[in-house]
Design an enzyme around this catalytic site. Structure first.
Site, PDB file in Angstrom:
ATOM      1  N   THR A  57     -27.260  -7.784  13.369  1.00 34.05           N
ATOM      2  CA  THR A  57     -28.000  -7.273  12.218  1.00 34.05           C
ATOM      3  C   THR A  57     -27.047  -6.948  11.071  1.00 34.05           C
ATOM      4  O   THR A  57     -26.055  -6.256  11.258  1.00 34.05           O
ATOM      5  CB  THR A  57     -28.783  -6.006  12.596  1.00 34.05           C
ATOM      6  OG1 THR A  57     -29.651  -6.308  13.694  1.00 34.05           O
ATOM      7  CG2 THR A  57     -29.603  -5.497  11.419  1.00 34.05           C
ATOM      8  N   ASN A 110       0.801  -1.223   0.000  1.00 33.04           N
ATOM      9  CA  ASN A 110       0.000   0.000   0.000  1.00 33.04           C
ATOM     10  C   ASN A 110       0.833   1.272   0.000  1.00 33.04           C
ATOM     11  O   ASN A 110       0.316   2.353  -0.257  1.00 33.04           O
ATOM     12  CB  ASN A 110      -0.956   0.011   1.202  1.00 33.04           C
ATOM     13  CG  ASN A 110      -0.223   0.130   2.530  1.00 33.04           C
ATOM     14  OD1 ASN A 110       0.849  -0.433   2.696  1.00 33.04           O
ATOM     15  ND2 ASN A 110      -0.804   0.833   3.470  1.00 33.04           N
ATOM     16  N   CYS A 167      -2.867   3.929   6.711  1.00 26.53           N
ATOM     17  CA  CYS A 167      -3.599   3.186   7.738  1.00 26.53           C
ATOM     18  C   CYS A 167      -2.946   3.347   9.115  1.00 26.53           C
ATOM     19  O   CYS A 167      -3.465   2.852  10.108  1.00 26.53           O
ATOM     20  CB  CYS A 167      -3.654   1.702   7.370  1.00 26.53           C
ATOM     21  SG  CYS A 167      -4.425   1.377   5.788  1.00 26.53           S
ATOM     22  N   HIS A 226     -13.980   0.530   0.557  1.00 29.36           N
ATOM     23  CA  HIS A 226     -13.615   1.908   0.224  1.00 29.36           C
ATOM     24  C   HIS A 226     -12.452   1.977  -0.755  1.00 29.36           C
ATOM     25  O   HIS A 226     -12.241   2.999  -1.405  1.00 29.36           O
ATOM     26  CB  HIS A 226     -13.294   2.712   1.494  1.00 29.36           C
ATOM     27  CG  HIS A 226     -11.970   2.402   2.112  1.00 29.36           C
ATOM     28  ND1 HIS A 226     -11.767   1.316   2.926  1.00 29.36           N
ATOM     29  CD2 HIS A 226     -10.783   3.048   2.037  1.00 29.36           C
ATOM     30  CE1 HIS A 226     -10.510   1.302   3.329  1.00 29.36           C
ATOM     31  NE2 HIS A 226      -9.886   2.343   2.806  1.00 29.36           N
ATOM     32  N   GLN A 235      -5.607  -3.691  -1.389  1.00 24.58           N
ATOM     33  CA  GLN A 235      -5.144  -2.770  -2.430  1.00 24.58           C
ATOM     34  C   GLN A 235      -5.456  -3.260  -3.837  1.00 24.58           C
ATOM     35  O   GLN A 235      -5.429  -2.483  -4.793  1.00 24.58           O
ATOM     36  CB  GLN A 235      -3.626  -2.565  -2.308  1.00 24.58           C
ATOM     37  CG  GLN A 235      -3.186  -1.827  -1.061  1.00 24.58           C
ATOM     38  CD  GLN A 235      -3.567  -0.359  -1.094  1.00 24.58           C
ATOM     39  OE1 GLN A 235      -4.109   0.168  -0.138  1.00 24.58           O
ATOM     40  NE2 GLN A 235      -3.299   0.309  -2.194  1.00 24.58           N
ATOM     41  N   SER A 279     -11.518  -4.547   1.272  1.00 21.72           N
ATOM     42  CA  SER A 279     -12.206  -3.425   1.910  1.00 21.72           C
ATOM     43  C   SER A 279     -12.864  -2.575   0.837  1.00 21.72           C
ATOM     44  O   SER A 279     -12.222  -2.191  -0.147  1.00 21.72           O
ATOM     45  CB  SER A 279     -11.210  -2.587   2.716  1.00 21.72           C
ATOM     46  OG  SER A 279     -11.867  -1.583   3.452  1.00 21.72           O
TER      47      SER A 279
END
Length: 237
Positions: free
Chosen positions: A93, A5, A181, A57, A35, A55
């Site tokens: 949930t 990354n 991160c 995003h 990545q 991930s």
């Protein structure tokens, strides 16, 4: 990690997984593909991995969502026990809206892989050529390794990387020093240290990430800001 990354260097995951399984056929091999997913064609069967995480995003999906691929027959313990949702693996949930949005974003990015790759490569080439044209002395870290398009780690001569980051932030340009991160860590990048990059070069390094929504105009603005900061810094020094 599928591709680093900080530098974008692509790791030989298939070969590593093969080595691990040959050494011990009972071993489980997991790859952090955060990545890569949505930006690289991935075949988990061909790679031979037991688990793979992603991930949302990173491929233009909603923050806070992600997924874990688990190979059939691979036994893992429940993450959250309770109501038995998600096949008794993660009770609670479900974030249906987030899951759907993640799947849709992944579908769109996967369908546009070739187009996005070409567009990002053009922007990356433009950035590097404009820096050279403006006589900016820089080093492209990991230039001799296979890299993912759009992740660029640059060190600028006589420039403080964190100072450059803050100046760019004032102009609404987001870059990072080290791993995004781990933004609170002020220690030199362990990735660049492991590569044998000199400490002064590490301190002058920034990571620039280019996405499918970036434009040539973004590059012009970025280069203009870097040129001003670089010239001021080198004039003073």
């Amino acid at each position: 990690m599928f591709q680093n990354n900080e530098t974008g260097v692509i790791q030989p995951i298939k070969e590593i997984a093969s080595i691990v399984h040959k050494a011990n056929d009972g071993s489980l091999f997991h790859t952090d593909a955060v990545q890569a997913v949505g930006h690289t064609r991935i075949d988990v069967k061909d790679l031979g991995v037991d688990m793979l995480s992603a991930s949302a995003h990173k491929f233009n999906g909603p923050k806070g969502t992600g997924f874990l691929y688990v190979k059939d027959g691979c036994k893992i313990s429940p993450f959250i026990k309770g109501g038995g949702q998600e096949r008794n693996m993660r009770s609670g949930t479900e974030n249906v809206a987030g899951i759907y949005a993640m799947a849709k974003a992944l579908e769109e990015n996967t369908n546009e892989l070739d187009y996005n790759h070409h567009k990002i490569q053009v922007i990356e080439d433009k950035l590097l050529s404009e820096l050279k044209k403006n006589n900016i002395a820089f080093v492209l870290n990991a230039k001799d390794s296979a890299r993912a398009t759009g992740v660029i780690n640059l060190s600028f001569v006589n420039v403080d990387g964190e100072g450059l980051l803050h100046m760019l932030d004032i102009h609404d340009i987001a870059v990072s020093v080290g791993s995004a991160c781990n933004s609170n860590d002020k220690e030199p990048s362990y990735v660049l240290l492991a590569m044998g990059v000199p400490k002064e070069q590490i301190n002058s390094a920034i990571r620039i990430s280019i996405g499918k929504y970036n434009t040539i105009e973004d590059v012009d603005k970025l280069v203009s800001c870097i040129v001003k900061f670089y010239n001021i810094t080198n004039y003073v020094s």
